[in-house]
Scaffold this motif. Structure first.
Motif, PDB file in Angstrom:
ATOM      1  N   ILE A 240       1.381  -1.644   0.070  1.00  0.00           N
ATOM      2  CA  ILE A 240       0.259   0.226   0.136  1.00  0.00           C
ATOM      3  C   ILE A 240       1.390   1.002  -0.044  1.00  0.00           C
ATOM      4  N   LYS A 241       2.336   0.991   0.467  1.00  0.00           N
ATOM      5  CA  LYS A 241       3.023   2.487   0.445  1.00  0.00           C
ATOM      6  C   LYS A 241       3.678   2.542  -0.353  1.00  0.00           C
ATOM      7  N   ALA A 242       4.001   1.397  -1.380  1.00  0.00           N
ATOM      8  CA  ALA A 242       4.762   1.681  -2.311  1.00  0.00           C
ATOM      9  C   ALA A 242       3.871   2.058  -3.574  1.00  0.00           C
ATOM     10  N   ALA A 243       2.405   2.216  -3.217  1.00  0.00           N
ATOM     11  CA  ALA A 243       1.520   2.118  -4.133  1.00  0.00           C
ATOM     12  C   ALA A 243       0.951   3.809  -4.381  1.00  0.00           C
ATOM     13  N   GLY A 244       0.990   4.413  -3.005  1.00  0.00           N
ATOM     14  CA  GLY A 244       1.202   6.078  -3.404  1.00  0.00           C
ATOM     15  C   GLY A 244      -0.384   6.652  -2.892  1.00  0.00           C
ATOM     16  N   GLY A 245      -0.459   7.403  -2.865  1.00  0.00           N
ATOM     17  CA  GLY A 245      -1.694   8.276  -2.893  1.00  0.00           C
ATOM     18  C   GLY A 245      -2.454   8.664  -1.866  1.00  0.00           C
ATOM     19  N   ASN A 246      -2.905   9.806  -1.457  1.00  0.00           N
ATOM     20  CA  ASN A 246      -3.077  10.524  -0.425  1.00  0.00           C
ATOM     21  C   ASN A 246      -4.624  10.851   0.093  1.00  0.00           C
ATOM     22  N   LEU A 247      -4.423  10.530   0.444  1.00  0.00           N
ATOM     23  CA  LEU A 247      -5.565  10.853   1.318  1.00  0.00           C
ATOM     24  C   LEU A 247      -5.859  11.893   2.883  1.00  0.00           C
ATOM     25  N   GLY A 248      -6.856  13.166   2.326  1.00  0.00           N
ATOM     26  CA  GLY A 248      -6.636  14.191   2.480  1.00  0.00           C
ATOM     27  C   GLY A 248      -8.308  14.499   3.202  1.00  0.00           C
ATOM     28  N   GLU A 254     -14.621  14.443  -1.345  1.00  0.00           N
ATOM     29  CA  GLU A 254     -15.086  13.877  -2.809  1.00  0.00           C
ATOM     30  C   GLU A 254     -15.187  12.116  -2.674  1.00  0.00           C
ATOM     31  N   LEU A 255     -14.293  11.173  -1.442  1.00  0.00           N
ATOM     32  CA  LEU A 255     -14.832  10.331  -1.323  1.00  0.00           C
ATOM     33  C   LEU A 255     -16.064   9.614  -0.906  1.00  0.00           C
TER      34      LEU A 255
END
Length: 382
Positions: A240-248, A254-255
């Motif tokens: 998961i950490k390697a796949a990237g992506g930010n949730l702020g 939006e989610l």
């Protein structure tokens, strides 16, 4: 139905062998204890139900009109021995059920940290539980791992044998977080935080879902619960950490929008304060949080004079889902002070203005906990 037809249906029972009665065959110690409680309670109740049903058939057959050999006593109306049996047996069963329920209510309290991971295996004092923050969205599940700084949608994982501490909330309406293999269902409610402590004892892929109807996409509100050994769980986190992506904040808003059948999503970075903001209904920048409003109320509130100086908090599920007209966003932005001009727009208020620690008192209102000041005319001494 003729007897041979009944025997012809018996092979169909073999098909039930493929059914997985997960509630009666769970993979978590808490769920196993809950299963045992259900079985014990059922057996105790059957001690009364089965004899009553059997005696009903027996008396109907024994005292049928065609049986002339049965003793007929029209003047019989009382038997002390029979009364004792009728009342004593149910009373003893109720006492047993009450004792079992009382003990299980405390031992299986979802807010209580578990004391064992399996029969005979106590949890060591230095053992740290896996922390998972759960948010029920429309219509999907968000899982945040605060110790790892990652998050997933519609999928979660946990190492076998490690205690799990869930903090559970919701974004819109009440749902029920339920993984039958793990533990019983726990409600997820907006503006509130519930908890669950559990452990998974067997590796495997299990299903979780919402057990409380919550609208159009309820039937698809399901997720995967992956029970892994320590090495596989570590690899799952690394991937998961390697796949990237930010949730702020922006990504969460939006989610949060209603959607159905959402595929698994993973985020390598999560705002550490996101779950706190979700519970306090203040993910939108500039919106006053519930705990801030509670702090103002605890200090005496704004009083009658200040009641109309702030906008009210509004949390309407229909408006949030887009099924009702949204006239205007109404919520407390901040307390008006000299640092926040009265003409400032909502979008300009990025953070609530800090409130002074001095207790707030309203127009003529006493401080909470003191004697109420009456405004009625005092009687004259004459």
């Amino acid at each position: 139905m003729k007897p041979y037809r009944i025997f012809a249906l018996l092979p169909l029972l073999a098909l039930l062998g493929g059914c997985n009665a997960i509630v009666l065959n769970p993979a978590g110690d808490v769920a196993m204890q809950q299963r045992d409680l259900v079985i014990i309670s059922t057996v105790l109740m059957l001690l009364i139900i089965i004899p009553v049903m059997a005696l009903t058939v027996f008396f109907a057959w024994r005292y049928r009109s065609s049986n002339t050999s049965a003793h007929y006593d029209p003047d019989w109306d009382h038997s002390t021995h029979l009364e004792l049996v009728i009342w004593a047996a149910p009373l003893l069963i109720i006492i047993c059920l009450g004792a079992i329920t009382w003990m299980a209510t405390h031992l299986l309290d979802p807010f209580r940290p578990i004391e064992r991971t399996a029969p005979g295996q106590t949890v060591a004092r230095e053992t740290k539980p896996l922390k998972v923050d759960v948010v029920a969205l429309d219509w999907k599940w968000l899982f945040i791992y605060p110790d790892y700084g990652i998050a997933t949608v519609n999928q979660m994982a946990a190492p076998v044998g490690q205690p799990i501490h869930f903090r559970i909330s919701a974004s819109s309406v009440m749902n029920a977080f339920y993984v039958p293999a793990l533990a019983g269902m726990i409600y997820a409610m907006p503006g509130m935080q519930t908890q669950l402590h559990a452990v998974i004892n067997k590796p495997g892929d299990f299903k979780g879902f919402s057990a409380n109807y919550s609208g159009d996409g309820f039937s698809k509100m399901r997720f995967d619960f992956l029970a892994k050994n320590d090495a596989d769980f570590g690899k799952w986190v690394s991937d998961i950490k390697a796949a990237g992506g930010n949730l702020g904040r922006t990504e969460y808003l939006e989610l949060e929008r209603p959607s159905e059948g959402v595929p698994v999503k993973k985020f390598a970075n999560v705002d550490p304060s996101l779950f706190h903001l979700i519970v306090n209904l203040c993910v939108q920048p500039g919106k006053m949080c519930m705990h801030e409003m509670a702090a103002i109320d605890a200090k005496g509130g704004l009083g009658l004079a200040g009641a109309d100086l702030v906008q009210r908090i509004e949390y309407d599920k229909s408006a949030r889902r887009g099924s009702a007209p949204v006239l205007a966003k109404a919520y407390v932005a901040s307390v008006c002070t000299t640092n926040a001009p009265m003409g400032m727009e909502m979008t300009e208020v990025q953070q609530p203005t800090p409130v002074s620690s001095t207790p707030l008192q309203g127009a003529g209102l006493p401080r909470p906990g003191t004697t109420f000041q009456s405004f009625a005319p005092r009687p004259s001494n004459s």
